[in-house]
Scaffold this motif. Structure first.
Motif, short mmCIF file in Angstrom:
data_model
loop_
_atom_site.label_atom_id
_atom_site.label_comp_id
_atom_site.label_asym_id
_atom_site.label_seq_id
_atom_site.Cartn_x
_atom_site.Cartn_y
_atom_site.Cartn_z
N PRO B 114 9.17 -64.74 -84.47
CA PRO B 114 8.72 -64.68 -82.87
C PRO B 114 9.50 -66.01 -82.41
O PRO B 114 10.11 -66.05 -81.46
N LEU B 118 12.20 -66.15 -79.42
CA LEU B 118 11.99 -66.67 -78.05
C LEU B 118 12.99 -67.73 -77.85
O LEU B 118 13.52 -67.96 -76.59
N VAL B 121 15.89 -65.87 -76.57
CA VAL B 121 15.78 -65.22 -75.24
C VAL B 121 15.84 -66.39 -74.16
O VAL B 121 16.43 -66.12 -72.98
N TYR B 122 15.26 -67.41 -74.63
CA TYR B 122 15.48 -68.74 -73.74
C TYR B 122 16.24 -69.60 -74.21
O TYR B 122 16.11 -70.80 -74.29
N ARG B 208 18.99 -53.02 -69.72
CA ARG B 208 18.46 -53.55 -68.79
C ARG B 208 18.71 -52.97 -67.34
O ARG B 208 17.85 -52.97 -66.37
N PRO B 214 11.73 -56.78 -69.55
CA PRO B 214 12.55 -57.33 -70.35
C PRO B 214 11.99 -57.44 -71.93
O PRO B 214 12.79 -57.35 -72.74
N ALA B 215 10.78 -57.15 -71.92
CA ALA B 215 10.04 -57.50 -73.38
C ALA B 215 10.42 -55.98 -74.05
O ALA B 215 10.64 -56.23 -75.31
N GLU B 216 10.32 -55.09 -73.42
CA GLU B 216 10.87 -53.91 -73.83
C GLU B 216 12.04 -53.95 -74.51
O GLU B 216 12.35 -53.34 -75.59
N VAL B 218 14.01 -56.33 -75.29
CA VAL B 218 14.23 -57.16 -76.59
C VAL B 218 13.57 -56.71 -77.83
O VAL B 218 14.17 -56.76 -78.78
N LEU B 219 12.27 -56.25 -77.81
CA LEU B 219 11.67 -55.67 -78.63
C LEU B 219 12.22 -54.46 -79.32
O LEU B 219 12.24 -54.16 -80.44
N LYS B 220 12.16 -53.31 -78.28
CA LYS B 220 12.44 -51.93 -78.86
C LYS B 220 13.98 -51.88 -79.22
O LYS B 220 14.50 -51.11 -80.02
#
Lengths: 301, 303
Positions: B114, B118, B121-122, B208, B214-216, B218-220
């Motif tokens: 995690p 993070l 992403v940032y 995108r 965004p979460a989708e 990144v995670l999927k």
């Protein structure tokens, strides 16, 4: 010498760029990790080299009246600023002297590992084929052996001295040098200047060490910092387990082991050598990361 | 994929045999074994009797072949110190070390993945810098030192956890944290750099552009590819954690494989030491092979 490979390394620089040295300087200044790490490392090296010269206390002398004296912030005696250990030896003097031991073991073990690893890696990458197979097999075998355990058993079998510890570490941490040297030698061997050297009749040894080696030195410097940190931590662990540096020599790992039973009432005996270790390893790692970023083709992270 | 894996498996077996040879050589070079078995006070005849009955008078090659044949049948000889088979000793201690290693690795992954996502992403933010600083700092801390500091804080000052032994689950807490802290920095950095590469790629831009959350994205879409190197390194890390267990187990006096090795080294109980080195090497080689298999399964290009 098989097919001509496409050069992975840019061979000519556009003329519009600033002079290489100024560019390098700018990159160093722009990289805070390098500055902090380099500065900190310089400070520690100076303290280890010059500290015992200027600081008057003897790291081996036992001040029996002042065993486990508190450091100055706990109101300890002024002659022992960082207190004394369980035998009444001045802790600051031992910390400074211990820095010498860490650096000495680290630098010598890494030099030895570099000599072994770089030679194996260059030869494997340059010749390829069977030679490469043998070296890859050696690397895999080395990786399969648990480092701490093998080092402990060898030291226990052969006997215990500073030289043995350095030799054992040197023989155990050459793998990364070999991997990096091999990969880079493979990339470089197809490039024109190597082929040109071959065409004018240079020997294999000359090409490997005079033509290829200088061109992969950046990567090797980064590996050297990683392994220096690694060697220092390994020495500390071996000494902590009682099979590294032997008393009365001060090593930071050994100092922690000697004070283990006083953890509750005199925790600074544990925290101080640990902090010294963390600072040294941190400085080396920051410097290594910085060198990697600076010498990376793009120059940025 | 089949050919690649067969080759890796063959390499693994050859390496394991080679380590056994090195271990065997180490044992024989360590001095007169017969003398060591009977003890220093024995007469010359007693030494000779033992030398004969243990087969130590045969040529080294024959000795190795004999040893290897027994070892393949699970017979690693007897301990010089304990009145027990080495294989029984190892079987008794291995689960402890394995449990420690697995919990340590699980903690490291739970923390590193995690945080690495993070940070990626940032990238460039304060969170990223904090994560990277933490990783550099974590890599600089010797694990025996962290162990002692944890003992001081949670064991001695707060009295929450036992300072030694692993008789119940509480005994595993601090050693696993130490192992986790050892493994986490590398895994975090790897997750971060993998994720940064993936997020730059075309298919993520397409995802995108399709308007996915965004979460989708990144995670999927991103995670699966970013995690390929992490998974394979995690398997290798487990091998390293178990190989390095001697340090942590001695700090917390946990009677696992590492502690047994450490005790046996100081007692010159070399059959035990040799077998533990071999066991750990085989586990490492096996885990590297597992990581190759995982790699091949996760990355369609390798299939």
């Amino acid at each position: 010498m098989s097919k001509p490979a496409t050069p992975a390394v840019a061979t000519t620089a556009p003329e519009s760029r600033p002079a290489p040295f100024r560019r390098l300087l700018k990159r160093i200044v722009g990289n805070s990790g390098t500055l902090v790490g380099g500065g900190l490392l310089l400070l520690i090296v100076l303290a280890a080299l010059l500290g015992p010269v200027f600081y008057p206390q003897d790291p081996f002398a036992q001040d029996v009246a002042n065993r486990i004296a508190e450091p100055f912030w706990n109101g300890g005696p002024a002659i022992h600023p960082l207190g004394t250990d369980t035998l009444g030896r001045d802790y600051l003097a031992r910390l400074l002297y211990g820095g010498r031991i860490s650096l000495l073991i680290g630098v010598l073990a890494v030099s030895m590992a570099a000599a072994i690893g770089v030679t194996l890696g260059l030869v494997a990458g340059y010749f390829g084929g069977r030679v490469d197979l043998v070296v890859r097999f050696l690397i895999t075998t080395r990786l399969a052996m648990p480092v701490v355990l093998v080092a402990l058993s060898v030291v226990a079998t052969v006997g215990n001295s500073l030289t043995i510890v350095i030799l054992v570490l040197g023989f155990l941490i050459w793998d990364r040098f070999a991997v990096v040297a091999r990969t880079t030698a493979m990339q470089v061997r197809g490039i024109d200047y190597v082929k040109a050297a071959r065409a004018v009749g240079s020997s294999h040894a000359r090409i490997i060490f005079k033509e290829i080696l200088p061109n992969i030195s950046n990567g090797l410097i980064v590996v050297a910092t990683v392994e220096l940190a690694n060697a220092i931590l390994l020495e500390a662990a071996l000494s902590f387990l009682g099979l590294g540096v032997q008393p009365p020599l001060p090593s930071w790992g050994l100092m922690i082991a000697e004070a283990k039973d006083y953890l509750f009432f005199s925790p600074w005996l544990i925290t101080l050598p640990g902090i010294a270790l963390v600072l040294l390893v941190l400085a080396i790692n920051l410097l290594g990361d910085g060198v990697r970023d600076i010498t990376a083709p793009s120059g940025t992270r | 994929m089949g050919r690649f894996l067969t080759r890796q498996l063959l390499l693994a077996i050859v390496v394991a045999v080679n380590v056994s040879l090195i271990g065997f050589a180490m044992l024989r070079l360590s001095g007169d074994l017969a003398q060591r078995i009977v003890g220093p006070e024995a007469t010359a005849e007693q030494v000779e009797t033992v030398r004969k009955s243990y087969g130590l008078d045969k040529p080294l090659v024959v000795q190795y072949v004999d040893w290897a044949r027994d070892a393949l049948h699970g017979d690693f000889g007897r301990s010089f110190f304990y009145n027990a088979q080495v294989s029984d000793l190892i079987a008794e201690r291995l689960p402890v070390t394995m449990t420690l290693g697995l919990i340590g690795l699980a903690l490291a992954l739970l923390f590193a993945i995690p945080l690495g996502i993070l940070a990626a992403v940032y990238a460039g933010s304060w969170l990223d810098r904090l994560a990277l600083t933490g990783a550099v700092l974590g890599q600089a801390m010797p694990s025996f030192w962290i162990g002692l500091l944890l003992i001081l804080l949670f064991g001695l000052q707060l009295g929450w956890l036992p300072v030694s032994g692993a008789d119940d689950w509480q005994g595993y807490v601090m050693p696993s944290i130490v192992l986790g802290l050892y493994a986490a920095p590398a895994l975090m950095r790897l997750t971060r750099s993998g994720m940064i590469d993936v997020l730059r790629s075309d298919y993520i831009r397409t995802a995108r552009a399709k308007g996915l959350l965004p979460a989708e994205v990144v995670l999927k879409h991103g995670l699966r590819n970013a995690l390929i190197p992490v998974v394979s390194i995690a398997a290798v890390q487990l091998g390293l954690l178990m190989g390095g267990s001697v340090v942590v187990e001695s700090v917390f006096s946990i009677h696992g494989l590492g502690y047994l090795a450490w005790e046996s080294i100081s007692r010159a109980d070399f059959p035990v030491v040799q077998s533990i080195v071999l066991t750990l090497a085989i586990m490492y080689v096996g885990l590297v092979f597992l990581s190759d298999v995982l790699n091949a399964l996760l990355d369609p290009r390798l299939r």
